[in-house]
Design a protein around this motif. Structure first.
Motif, mmCIF file in Angstrom:
data_model
loop_
_atom_site.group_PDB
_atom_site.id
_atom_site.type_symbol
_atom_site.label_atom_id
_atom_site.label_comp_id
_atom_site.label_asym_id
_atom_site.label_seq_id
_atom_site.Cartn_x
_atom_site.Cartn_y
_atom_site.Cartn_z
ATOM 1 N N PHE A 78 0.814 -1.218 0.000
ATOM 2 C CA PHE A 78 0.000 0.000 0.000
ATOM 3 C C PHE A 78 0.846 1.266 0.000
ATOM 4 O O PHE A 78 0.728 2.105 -0.898
ATOM 5 C CB PHE A 78 -0.947 -0.005 1.214
ATOM 6 C CG PHE A 78 -1.873 -1.188 1.243
ATOM 7 C CD1 PHE A 78 -2.767 -1.411 0.206
ATOM 8 C CD2 PHE A 78 -1.842 -2.087 2.297
ATOM 9 C CE1 PHE A 78 -3.629 -2.501 0.222
ATOM 10 C CE2 PHE A 78 -2.700 -3.180 2.324
ATOM 11 C CZ PHE A 78 -3.586 -3.387 1.282
ATOM 12 N N ILE A 79 1.704 1.406 1.014
ATOM 13 C CA ILE A 79 2.420 2.670 1.188
ATOM 14 C C ILE A 79 3.476 2.883 0.105
ATOM 15 O O ILE A 79 3.585 3.980 -0.449
ATOM 16 C CB ILE A 79 3.071 2.724 2.588
ATOM 17 C CG1 ILE A 79 1.985 2.653 3.668
ATOM 18 C CG2 ILE A 79 3.887 3.996 2.760
ATOM 19 C CD1 ILE A 79 2.520 2.475 5.082
ATOM 20 N N LEU A 80 4.259 1.840 -0.198
ATOM 21 C CA LEU A 80 5.355 1.985 -1.165
ATOM 22 C C LEU A 80 4.878 2.456 -2.533
ATOM 23 O O LEU A 80 5.377 3.468 -3.055
ATOM 24 C CB LEU A 80 6.133 0.671 -1.271
ATOM 25 C CG LEU A 80 7.254 0.631 -2.318
ATOM 26 C CD1 LEU A 80 8.324 1.662 -2.004
ATOM 27 C CD2 LEU A 80 7.871 -0.755 -2.391
ATOM 28 N N PRO A 81 3.923 1.760 -3.187
ATOM 29 C CA PRO A 81 3.507 2.230 -4.512
ATOM 30 C C PRO A 81 2.888 3.621 -4.482
ATOM 31 O O PRO A 81 3.149 4.441 -5.373
ATOM 32 C CB PRO A 81 2.492 1.178 -4.984
ATOM 33 C CG PRO A 81 2.257 0.261 -3.860
ATOM 34 C CD PRO A 81 3.274 0.507 -2.811
ATOM 35 N N VAL A 82 2.070 3.892 -3.453
ATOM 36 C CA VAL A 82 1.442 5.212 -3.358
ATOM 37 C C VAL A 82 2.495 6.295 -3.150
ATOM 38 O O VAL A 82 2.440 7.364 -3.775
ATOM 39 C CB VAL A 82 0.411 5.241 -2.205
ATOM 40 C CG1 VAL A 82 -0.082 6.660 -1.951
ATOM 41 C CG2 VAL A 82 -0.767 4.334 -2.532
ATOM 42 N N ALA A 83 3.487 6.010 -2.297
ATOM 43 C CA ALA A 83 4.555 6.987 -2.033
ATOM 44 C C ALA A 83 5.342 7.295 -3.304
ATOM 45 O O ALA A 83 5.647 8.460 -3.591
ATOM 46 C CB ALA A 83 5.492 6.454 -0.953
ATOM 47 N N LEU A 84 5.656 6.263 -4.074
ATOM 48 C CA LEU A 84 6.419 6.468 -5.315
ATOM 49 C C LEU A 84 5.601 7.249 -6.341
ATOM 50 O O LEU A 84 6.132 8.136 -7.032
ATOM 51 C CB LEU A 84 6.858 5.123 -5.895
ATOM 52 C CG LEU A 84 7.890 4.340 -5.064
ATOM 53 C CD1 LEU A 84 8.145 2.976 -5.683
ATOM 54 C CD2 LEU A 84 9.188 5.121 -4.934
ATOM 55 N N LEU A 85 4.305 6.930 -6.454
ATOM 56 C CA LEU A 85 3.446 7.650 -7.396
ATOM 57 C C LEU A 85 3.284 9.111 -6.987
ATOM 58 O O LEU A 85 3.366 10.017 -7.833
ATOM 59 C CB LEU A 85 2.075 6.975 -7.473
ATOM 60 C CG LEU A 85 2.024 5.634 -8.225
ATOM 61 C CD1 LEU A 85 0.660 4.978 -8.064
ATOM 62 C CD2 LEU A 85 2.338 5.835 -9.700
ATOM 63 N N LEU A 86 3.059 9.335 -5.691
ATOM 64 C CA LEU A 86 2.924 10.711 -5.217
ATOM 65 C C LEU A 86 4.219 11.488 -5.410
ATOM 66 O O LEU A 86 4.204 12.659 -5.789
ATOM 67 C CB LEU A 86 2.520 10.724 -3.743
ATOM 68 C CG LEU A 86 1.091 10.275 -3.418
ATOM 69 C CD1 LEU A 86 0.880 10.247 -1.910
ATOM 70 C CD2 LEU A 86 0.067 11.189 -4.071
ATOM 71 N N SER A 87 5.351 10.825 -5.122
ATOM 72 C CA SER A 87 6.647 11.486 -5.290
ATOM 73 C C SER A 87 6.882 11.885 -6.737
ATOM 74 O O SER A 87 7.458 12.940 -7.016
ATOM 75 C CB SER A 87 7.767 10.550 -4.817
ATOM 76 O OG SER A 87 9.031 11.145 -5.014
ATOM 77 N N ALA A 88 6.403 11.052 -7.662
ATOM 78 C CA ALA A 88 6.638 11.312 -9.085
ATOM 79 C C ALA A 88 5.660 12.334 -9.664
ATOM 80 O O ALA A 88 6.041 13.164 -10.487
ATOM 81 C CB ALA A 88 6.545 10.007 -9.861
ATOM 82 N N PHE A 89 4.378 12.287 -9.222
ATOM 83 C CA PHE A 89 3.350 13.083 -9.891
ATOM 84 C C PHE A 89 2.672 14.131 -9.008
ATOM 85 O O PHE A 89 2.274 15.189 -9.490
ATOM 86 C CB PHE A 89 2.273 12.148 -10.470
ATOM 87 C CG PHE A 89 2.804 11.157 -11.461
ATOM 88 C CD1 PHE A 89 3.219 11.563 -12.719
ATOM 89 C CD2 PHE A 89 2.917 9.816 -11.131
ATOM 90 C CE1 PHE A 89 3.720 10.647 -13.640
ATOM 91 C CE2 PHE A 89 3.407 8.891 -12.036
ATOM 92 C CZ PHE A 89 3.816 9.311 -13.302
ATOM 93 N N LEU A 90 2.514 13.834 -7.715
ATOM 94 C CA LEU A 90 1.806 14.765 -6.824
ATOM 95 C C LEU A 90 2.568 14.934 -5.501
ATOM 96 O O LEU A 90 2.041 14.642 -4.423
ATOM 97 C CB LEU A 90 0.391 14.246 -6.533
ATOM 98 C CG LEU A 90 -0.569 14.130 -7.723
ATOM 99 C CD1 LEU A 90 -1.814 13.357 -7.314
ATOM 100 C CD2 LEU A 90 -0.946 15.507 -8.250
ATOM 101 N N PRO A 91 3.785 15.417 -5.551
ATOM 102 C CA PRO A 91 4.578 15.526 -4.317
ATOM 103 C C PRO A 91 3.954 16.446 -3.277
ATOM 104 O O PRO A 91 4.165 16.260 -2.078
ATOM 105 C CB PRO A 91 5.929 16.070 -4.804
ATOM 106 C CG PRO A 91 5.635 16.700 -6.129
ATOM 107 C CD PRO A 91 4.524 15.902 -6.726
ATOM 108 N N TRP A 92 3.160 17.434 -3.708
ATOM 109 C CA TRP A 92 2.528 18.379 -2.775
ATOM 110 C C TRP A 92 1.460 17.711 -1.912
ATOM 111 O O TRP A 92 1.081 18.238 -0.865
ATOM 112 C CB TRP A 92 1.899 19.540 -3.540
ATOM 113 C CG TRP A 92 0.865 19.095 -4.548
ATOM 114 C CD1 TRP A 92 1.078 18.799 -5.859
ATOM 115 C CD2 TRP A 92 -0.535 18.877 -4.298
ATOM 116 N NE1 TRP A 92 -0.088 18.407 -6.455
ATOM 117 C CE2 TRP A 92 -1.101 18.448 -5.523
ATOM 118 C CE3 TRP A 92 -1.357 19.003 -3.190
ATOM 119 C CZ2 TRP A 92 -2.456 18.146 -5.650
ATOM 120 C CZ3 TRP A 92 -2.708 18.693 -3.305
ATOM 121 C CH2 TRP A 92 -3.245 18.270 -4.526
#
Length: 312
Positions: A78-92
């Motif tokens: 859960f956390i890992l994929p979401v963290a990577l996606l957010l870091s790449a596209f929605l860091p805010w």
């Protein structure tokens, strides 16, 4: 032909060196990320034993194993994929999500504090029924996994921040290493803590008087240690939750409270020789805890207000 062979061997050597360097980079990145998250790891270790108080000894390790598997699932699926996606596209969006999680920790910590101040009286029969029921075990394990999710998200977010300038591949591998290492470390320590009384009983049966005496002392001390860990776990929820939310509001420009606490801690730390760093950390932690109690208390009050309205 020889020159071609030597050129091929040279290319292979270069590729090997690059691969070795990548492995070193991954190890260094994972170590850096894990070290930065160490404070939250301590909180995670202190929080978990609170969910195991009162269970039969035969159920302690299975429950720990269940929570550990839930923790690893939280981190990797859960956390890992979401963290990577957010870091790449929605860091805010990472900071607001962490603030929601921090608020939940404050709420749970304040609720535990309220129950400690105004405990619900139960008969011995009610307690025995509760502590041996499968429903209670399910409730406590689920609660521990939910709390772990928030702490794991904070750990992974801190770790991600330390490797944010790396490639997505390096970020993923470093976070996987951190997730595995921290889960093993936290729940390994928790298992040792909750089984320490059994170790003491075993030592108490030894023929050597000194060893037996140490074992008996360990058995007598463990209830107090587990009780203290329960208090530390609740305090850790309030401290970590308050710290997450304060850091978040600071990022959004509301710097008055975080800066006032930082300045107070810095001044007190500077005024005390030799232990200034410890004093500064203590003031910061205590301030974050007080903030967590206030925020959590507000959320508990709102929750109880809506619960009463829905009951009528």
């Amino acid at each position: 032909m020889p020159s071609g062979l030597f050129a091929l061997l040279d290319d292979v050597a270069t590729i090997t060196k690059m691969a070795a360097a990548s492995i070193d980079d991954i190890g260094a990145a994972a170590a850096k990320a894990g070290t930065k998250a160490a404070g939250v790891v301590v909180d995670d270790t202190a929080v978990t034993p609170r969910y195991l108080v009162g269970f039969h000894p035969s159920r302690e390790l299975p429950i720990i194993w269940r929570i550990a598997k839930g923790s690893l699932k939280n981190k990797l699926l859960f956390i890992l994929p979401v963290a990577l996606l957010l870091s790449a596209f929605l860091p805010w969006l990472i900071t607001p999500i962490l603030m929601i999680g921090g608020t939940y920790l404050c709420y749970e910590g304040a609720e535990k504090l309220l129950h400690a101040i105004k405990p619900h009286d139960e008969s011995l029969d009610e307690k025995a029924t509760e502590l041996t029921s499968e429903e209670h075990e399910e409730q406590m394990a689920s609660g521990a996994i939910r709390t772990d999710f928030i702490l794991s998200a904070e750990i992974m977010a801190i770790a991600l921040g330390e490797v944010a300038n790396q490639s997505i591949y390096m970020q993923a591998v470093a976070l996987i290493v951190v997730a595995l290492a921290i889960t093993v470390a936290v729940y390994g320590v928790v298992a040792v803590i909750v089984k320490m009384d059994d170790i003491g009983l075993n030592l108490a049966k030894r023929k050597y008087s000194l060893v037996a005496k140490f074992g008996r002392g360990l058995v007598l001390a463990m209830p107090k240690i587990l009780g203290a860990l329960s208090v530390i776990g609740t305090a850790a929820m309030l401290w970590v939750g308050g710290q997450i939310v304060m850091h978040g509001i600071e990022e959004f420009g509301f710097k008055t409270v975080p800066h006032a606490l930082h300045d107070l801690a810095h001044n007190i730390g500077g005024a005390i020789p030799f232990v200034g760093g410890l004093a500064e950390w203590t003031v910061n932690a205590a301030g974050a805890g007080v903030f967590g109690v206030i925020l959590g208390g507000i959320v508990v009050a709102i929750h109880q207000l809506f619960t009463r309205k829905s009951a009528h």
